[in-house]
Design a protein around this motif. Structure first.
Motif, PDB file in Angstrom:
ATOM      1  N   SER A  99       0.846  -1.266   0.050  1.00 20.15           N
ATOM      2  CA  SER A  99      -0.157  -0.065   0.010  1.00 20.15           C
ATOM      3  C   SER A  99       0.880   1.251  -0.089  1.00 20.15           C
ATOM      4  N   PHE A 100       0.224   2.510  -0.060  1.00 17.14           N
ATOM      5  CA  PHE A 100       1.059   3.695  -0.130  1.00 17.14           C
ATOM      6  C   PHE A 100       1.819   3.544   1.106  1.00 17.14           C
ATOM      7  N   LYS A 101       1.033   3.214   2.404  1.00 20.26           N
ATOM      8  CA  LYS A 101       1.928   2.970   3.676  1.00 20.26           C
ATOM      9  C   LYS A 101       3.502   2.355   3.530  1.00 20.26           C
ATOM     10  N   VAL A 102       3.313   1.364   2.723  1.00 16.33           N
ATOM     11  CA  VAL A 102       4.605   0.525   2.355  1.00 16.33           C
ATOM     12  C   VAL A 102       5.475   1.588   1.496  1.00 16.33           C
ATOM     13  N   TRP A 103       4.967   2.263   0.366  1.00 14.84           N
ATOM     14  CA  TRP A 103       5.722   3.329  -0.332  1.00 14.84           C
ATOM     15  C   TRP A 103       6.492   4.370   0.581  1.00 14.84           C
ATOM     16  N   ASN A 104       5.923   4.582   1.794  1.00 13.85           N
ATOM     17  CA  ASN A 104       6.602   5.591   2.736  1.00 13.85           C
ATOM     18  C   ASN A 104       7.719   5.153   3.394  1.00 13.85           C
ATOM     19  N   VAL A 105       7.983   3.646   3.428  1.00 16.01           N
ATOM     20  CA  VAL A 105       9.127   3.143   4.285  1.00 16.01           C
ATOM     21  C   VAL A 105       9.768   2.347   3.601  1.00 16.01           C
ATOM     22  N   ALA A 106       9.475   1.651   2.140  1.00 14.04           N
ATOM     23  CA  ALA A 106      10.205   0.754   1.790  1.00 14.04           C
ATOM     24  C   ALA A 106      11.338   1.562   0.830  1.00 14.04           C
ATOM     25  N   THR A 107      12.571   1.155   0.625  1.00 14.98           N
ATOM     26  CA  THR A 107      13.521   1.882  -0.066  1.00 14.98           C
ATOM     27  C   THR A 107      14.005   1.280  -1.382  1.00 14.98           C
ATOM     28  N   VAL A 108      14.528   2.068  -2.330  1.00 15.34           N
ATOM     29  CA  VAL A 108      14.922   1.532  -3.485  1.00 15.34           C
ATOM     30  C   VAL A 108      15.960   0.265  -3.468  1.00 15.34           C
TER      31      VAL A 108
END
Length: 285
Positions: A99-108
């Protein structure tokens, strides 16, 4: 999930702080994957976020992406003049199973280092001929530049050794100026990717041709596969080369034969789209 065996977290502020890395001490970037499963062997983490690396740096040579850049930050990358490949950044972000919540912590960097076949940052880096800066550990303090297409070696395996850290991803300007096309398919609308393909015309690697065609196949294969041509291939040549890929695999997100069929279908869609784009561009010149 709590990692109940941890005793401390080291805030990395200088490179020597990475000397603590080892079998029971691993890097922490965003933690979206690290905290997803029990890892009872771990005793400590080294937090890379405290280095304070700039997430995105635009230079005359292209784009530098810090390993700690989040997908949310990458998805907001501003368009630059001539960056025809710009849509591919957001498209690959949307392929993440989260989700967008994961987008805010997951890194490249974390997505690359985890090296799941469905890792969309793998697709992005390989498709744009990125180069990865690896800080080698074991007290060597040395650096190594690794082509993105050589970084992932299999399902959750890569060239990193214990103690190594992925520092950054360099995307060359030539790739950013290339025309791209993207396709993704999954067995369910919100499911993990079964196949993710990206194509590129122009922006060839050094010594290449401006009309070069590059097709990157991921998620359907155990490791990223890149097919390169000096010009747009025919339908038959591309289909033959896709069919010859030898690392299709089966898991809960798709059978190998289905993935192969999707590779053939989506690969031809990408070839046709980029052929049409090249024709239209020629008509306008």
């Amino acid at each position: 999930m709590d990692l109940s065996t941890l005793t401390h977290v080291i805030a990395a502020r200088q490179r020597s702080d990475l000397d603590a890395l080892g079998p029971t001490v691993v890097p922490l970037a965003g933690g979206s994957e690290l905290f997803a499963d029990p890892r009872t062997h771990l005793e400590a983490l080294v937090d890379l976020q405290t280095f304070g690396w700039p997430a995105l740096t635009i230079t005359d040579e292209g784009l530098e992406i810090a390993a700690t850049c989040t997908l949310a930050e990458l998805s907001r990358l501003p368009m630059q003049p001539g960056w025809v490949a710009h849509p591919l950044f957001y498209q690959c972000c949307t392929a993440l199973f989260g989700s967008f919540k994961v987008w805010n912590v997951a890194t490249v960097g974390g997505n690359l280092a985890t090296s799941l076949p469905a890792g969309p940052m793998i697709t992005l880096a390989v498709a744009l001929d990125a180069e990865l800066l690896v800080w080698r550990g074991s007290g060597s303090g040395s650096d190594e530049i690794v082509p993105a297409r050589e970084f992932v070696t299999g399902n959750m395996t890569n060239v990193l050794a214990p103690g190594d850290v992925l520092r950054s991803i360099h995307v060359p300007l030539a790739s950013l100026q290339a025309q791209t096309a993207y396709r993704k398919i999954a067995l369910s609308p919100l499911g993990r990717s079964g196949a993710v393909l990206a194509g590129r015309v122009g922006g060839a690697a050094p010594g290449g041709d401006d009309g070069a065609f590059v097709l990157t196949v991921t998620a359907a294969t155990l490791r990223p596969v890149q097919l390169r041509y000096p010009a747009l291939p025919s339908i038959e040549v591309l289909a033959c080369d896709i069919a010859a890929i030898d690392c299709w695999f089966t898991d809960a997100h798709g059978a190998a034969d289905w993935r192969r069929a999707m590779g053939l279908l989506l690969g031809e869609e990408i070839r046709a789209e980029l052929a049409s784009a090249a024709t239209n561009a020629g008509g306008r010149s």
